[in-house]
Write a protein that holds these residues in place. Structure first.
Motif, mmCIF file in Angstrom:
data_model
loop_
_atom_site.group_PDB
_atom_site.id
_atom_site.type_symbol
_atom_site.label_atom_id
_atom_site.label_comp_id
_atom_site.label_asym_id
_atom_site.label_seq_id
_atom_site.Cartn_x
_atom_site.Cartn_y
_atom_site.Cartn_z
ATOM 1 N N CYS A 164 0.834 -1.202 0.000
ATOM 2 C CA CYS A 164 0.000 0.000 0.000
ATOM 3 C C CYS A 164 0.872 1.257 0.000
ATOM 4 C CB CYS A 164 -0.912 0.012 1.224
ATOM 5 S SG CYS A 164 -1.897 -1.491 1.416
ATOM 6 N N GLY A 165 0.560 2.194 -0.910
ATOM 7 C CA GLY A 165 1.286 3.452 -0.952
ATOM 8 C C GLY A 165 2.650 3.375 -1.591
ATOM 9 N N THR A 166 3.001 2.235 -2.184
ATOM 10 C CA THR A 166 4.303 2.092 -2.817
ATOM 11 C C THR A 166 4.365 2.918 -4.101
ATOM 12 O OG1 THR A 166 4.343 -0.183 -2.025
ATOM 13 C CG2 THR A 166 5.991 0.426 -3.644
ATOM 14 N N ASP A 167 5.499 3.587 -4.326
ATOM 15 C CA ASP A 167 5.680 4.349 -5.553
ATOM 16 C C ASP A 167 6.444 3.486 -6.555
ATOM 17 O OD1 ASP A 167 5.969 6.163 -7.547
ATOM 18 O OD2 ASP A 167 6.833 7.760 -6.306
ATOM 19 N N LEU A 168 5.701 2.866 -7.475
ATOM 20 C CA LEU A 168 6.288 1.995 -8.500
ATOM 21 C C LEU A 168 6.146 2.614 -9.885
ATOM 22 C CD1 LEU A 168 4.951 -1.417 -7.141
ATOM 23 C CD2 LEU A 168 7.297 -0.539 -6.984
ATOM 24 N N ARG A 169 6.091 3.923 -9.918
ATOM 25 C CA ARG A 169 5.946 4.635 -11.181
ATOM 26 C C ARG A 169 7.103 4.290 -12.126
ATOM 27 N NH1 ARG A 169 6.148 8.980 -9.013
ATOM 28 N NH2 ARG A 169 8.252 9.686 -9.519
ATOM 29 N N GLY A 170 6.763 3.792 -13.322
ATOM 30 C CA GLY A 170 7.787 3.472 -14.301
ATOM 31 C C GLY A 170 8.614 2.251 -13.983
ATOM 32 N N ALA A 171 8.233 1.478 -12.978
ATOM 33 C CA ALA A 171 9.023 0.302 -12.604
ATOM 34 C C ALA A 171 8.862 -0.819 -13.618
ATOM 35 C CB ALA A 171 8.603 -0.188 -11.216
ATOM 36 N N CYS A 172 9.903 -1.625 -13.734
ATOM 37 C CA CYS A 172 9.840 -2.813 -14.585
ATOM 38 C C CYS A 172 9.366 -3.978 -13.731
ATOM 39 C CB CYS A 172 11.211 -3.118 -15.184
ATOM 40 S SG CYS A 172 11.248 -4.656 -16.135
ATOM 41 N N LEU A 173 8.118 -4.373 -13.955
ATOM 42 C CA LEU A 173 7.521 -5.469 -13.197
ATOM 43 C C LEU A 173 7.223 -6.657 -14.106
ATOM 44 C CD1 LEU A 173 5.184 -3.249 -11.029
ATOM 45 C CD2 LEU A 173 6.936 -4.759 -10.103
ATOM 46 N N ILE A 174 8.004 -6.797 -15.163
ATOM 47 C CA ILE A 174 7.810 -7.902 -16.096
ATOM 48 C C ILE A 174 7.946 -9.225 -15.349
ATOM 49 C CG2 ILE A 174 8.714 -9.077 -18.134
ATOM 50 C CD1 ILE A 174 9.657 -6.366 -19.160
ATOM 51 N N ALA A 175 6.917 -10.048 -15.441
ATOM 52 C CA ALA A 175 6.899 -11.386 -14.821
ATOM 53 C C ALA A 175 7.067 -11.352 -13.301
ATOM 54 C CB ALA A 175 7.964 -12.287 -15.449
ATOM 55 N N ALA A 176 6.858 -10.200 -12.681
ATOM 56 C CA ALA A 176 6.914 -10.134 -11.222
ATOM 57 C C ALA A 176 5.723 -10.874 -10.624
ATOM 58 C CB ALA A 176 6.930 -8.684 -10.756
ATOM 59 N N ASP A 177 5.927 -11.445 -9.455
ATOM 60 C CA ASP A 177 4.858 -12.177 -8.776
ATOM 61 C C ASP A 177 4.199 -11.263 -7.758
ATOM 62 O OD1 ASP A 177 3.178 -13.892 -7.463
ATOM 63 O OD2 ASP A 177 4.685 -15.430 -7.060
ATOM 64 N N LEU A 178 2.987 -10.810 -8.072
ATOM 65 C CA LEU A 178 2.214 -9.941 -7.186
ATOM 66 C C LEU A 178 0.935 -10.637 -6.736
ATOM 67 C CD1 LEU A 178 2.704 -6.717 -9.291
ATOM 68 C CD2 LEU A 178 3.496 -6.982 -6.943
ATOM 69 N N ARG A 179 0.915 -11.947 -6.841
ATOM 70 C CA ARG A 179 -0.284 -12.697 -6.488
ATOM 71 C C ARG A 179 -0.666 -12.479 -5.027
ATOM 72 N NH1 ARG A 179 1.415 -18.576 -8.565
ATOM 73 N NH2 ARG A 179 3.406 -17.772 -7.758
ATOM 74 N N GLY A 180 -1.936 -12.126 -4.828
ATOM 75 C CA GLY A 180 -2.449 -11.965 -3.479
ATOM 76 C C GLY A 180 -1.988 -10.719 -2.763
ATOM 77 N N SER A 181 -1.301 -9.811 -3.446
ATOM 78 C CA SER A 181 -0.792 -8.602 -2.792
ATOM 79 C C SER A 181 -1.825 -7.481 -2.806
ATOM 80 C CB SER A 181 0.499 -8.126 -3.464
ATOM 81 O OG SER A 181 1.550 -9.029 -3.216
ATOM 82 N N ASP A 182 -1.697 -6.583 -1.825
ATOM 83 C CA ASP A 182 -2.578 -5.422 -1.716
ATOM 84 C C ASP A 182 -1.818 -4.200 -2.213
ATOM 85 O OD1 ASP A 182 -4.328 -3.412 -1.074
ATOM 86 O OD2 ASP A 182 -4.494 -3.916 1.048
ATOM 87 N N LEU A 183 -2.271 -3.613 -3.327
ATOM 88 C CA LEU A 183 -1.602 -2.456 -3.913
ATOM 89 C C LEU A 183 -2.459 -1.195 -3.790
ATOM 90 C CD1 LEU A 183 -0.635 -5.073 -6.013
ATOM 91 C CD2 LEU A 183 0.938 -3.215 -6.503
ATOM 92 N N ALA A 184 -3.238 -1.101 -2.740
ATOM 93 C CA ALA A 184 -4.044 0.097 -2.520
ATOM 94 C C ALA A 184 -3.137 1.323 -2.440
ATOM 95 C CB ALA A 184 -4.851 -0.033 -1.232
ATOM 96 N N GLY A 185 -3.441 2.333 -3.235
ATOM 97 C CA GLY A 185 -2.661 3.558 -3.216
ATOM 98 C C GLY A 185 -1.304 3.449 -3.861
ATOM 99 N N ALA A 186 -0.961 2.316 -4.467
ATOM 100 C CA ALA A 186 0.326 2.165 -5.145
ATOM 101 C C ALA A 186 0.289 2.914 -6.467
ATOM 102 C CB ALA A 186 0.646 0.700 -5.364
ATOM 103 N N ASP A 187 1.335 3.679 -6.749
ATOM 104 C CA ASP A 187 1.430 4.432 -7.989
ATOM 105 C C ASP A 187 2.038 3.524 -9.053
ATOM 106 O OD1 ASP A 187 2.060 6.130 -10.104
ATOM 107 O OD2 ASP A 187 2.663 7.788 -8.803
ATOM 108 N N LEU A 188 1.242 3.183 -10.080
ATOM 109 C CA LEU A 188 1.693 2.285 -11.145
ATOM 110 C C LEU A 188 1.749 3.006 -12.491
ATOM 111 C CD1 LEU A 188 -0.312 -0.886 -10.066
ATOM 112 C CD2 LEU A 188 2.160 -0.552 -9.895
#
Length: 282
Positions: free
Chosen positions: A208-232
């Motif tokens: 929650c609240g993570t700043d991942l703007r412009g991040a490379c998340l190719i094939a990243a495992d985000l299963r079951g994660s809470d990304l409320a307020g995360a900047d994507l």
């Protein structure tokens, strides 16, 4: 033909392919890769384009190696350029308009994508100054999309990008501030804008609240994660695992990002985004 109106909300920023002269299949180019089975120079029609502007392999794009086509979204630019700017006369019927039509498509798509982000900012900001900036930029861009082709192509769109980016970052800080205490991204300081997180295991985390703007998340495992307020904003989610993830309150997600990822019906998406067919076996 669907009615066209200034694209100041997200309902007007959705593609209507039946009202478009296949501009994404002609104006844009692509190189042979995992996403495209062949090279296609910009400005030339795709070899699978039919005389009625339909795709001859539309129901088989992924198995035929054209996954990139299923990811793309014009944010409603295609129908605006085809029907309003060029009066419903195609580049086939009027070849001398081809260059301008294709250039206008690229410009309007950029502007409509900015309007997509601003529509979200308008709904989520509580700060009067940020809200004023959002409304000003929305009006400016909506007015620009109503201009004729010379006026549109003569405008400095890069400058608008910079202005919108400033406002979006202000909103991001505002929204994420309310989530910092709930997240655990501080345990990994490399979870930052532009970070290379390809293949990273980030599953079942409170991000929650993570700043991942412009991040490379190719094939990243985000299963079951809470990304409320995360900047994507602009994050590369190709083949990211989103099964069971909660993205319902994430910032700045677009349909192309979702289309490029892997998820399932348990993935929670923000309002206005839909589950891609390949998530459900379609």
């Amino acid at each position: 033909m669907t009615a066209l109106r200034p694209a100041v909300d997200r309902d007007a920023l959705r593609p209507a392919c039946g009202d478009c002269f296949a501009l994404c299949c002609t104006a844009l180019g692509f190189c042979r890769s995992a996403d495209f089975a062949a090279d296609k120079p910009a400005g030339l029609p795709c070899e699978h384009l039919g005389p009625d502007f339909s795709c001859g392999i539309h129901d088989r794009l992924r198995p035929r190696g054209f996954r990139g086509c299923t990811v793309f979204d014009c944010f409603g630019a295609g129908q605006v350029v085809s029907q309003r700017l060029f009066g419903g006369v195609s580049w086939r019927d009027s070849p001398d308009t081809t260059r301008e039509m294709f250039a206008a498509f690229k410009a309007v798509r950029q502007l409509h994508e900015l309007l997509w982000y601003l529509a979200e900012a308008r709904e989520r900001t509580l700060d009067p100054d940020t809200a004023a900036g959002v409304h000003r930029l929305t009006d400016t861009i909506a007015t620009l999309t109503q201009m004729d082709v010379p006026g549109l192509l003569g405008h400095d769109i890069a400058a608008l990008h910079a202005e919108v980016r400033t406002v979006l970052m202000q909103l991001s800080e505002e929204v994420r501030a309310g989530y910092f205490a709930a997240g655990d991204d501080h345990l990994e300081p490399d979870l930052a804008p532009g970070a290379d997180l390809m293949g990273r295991n980030l599953g079942r985390r409170r991000l929650c609240g993570t700043d991942l703007r412009g991040a490379c998340l190719i094939a990243a495992d985000l299963r079951g994660s809470d990304l409320a307020g995360a900047d994507l904003l602009g994050a590369d989610l190709r083949d990211a695992r989103l099964e069971g993830a909660d993205l319902s309150a994430a910032l700045y997600l677009t349909q192309p990002q979702i289309n490029a990822a892997r998820g399932n019906p348990a993935t929670q998406l923000p309002p206005g985004l839909s589950v891609p067919p390949h998530w459900t076996g379609g």
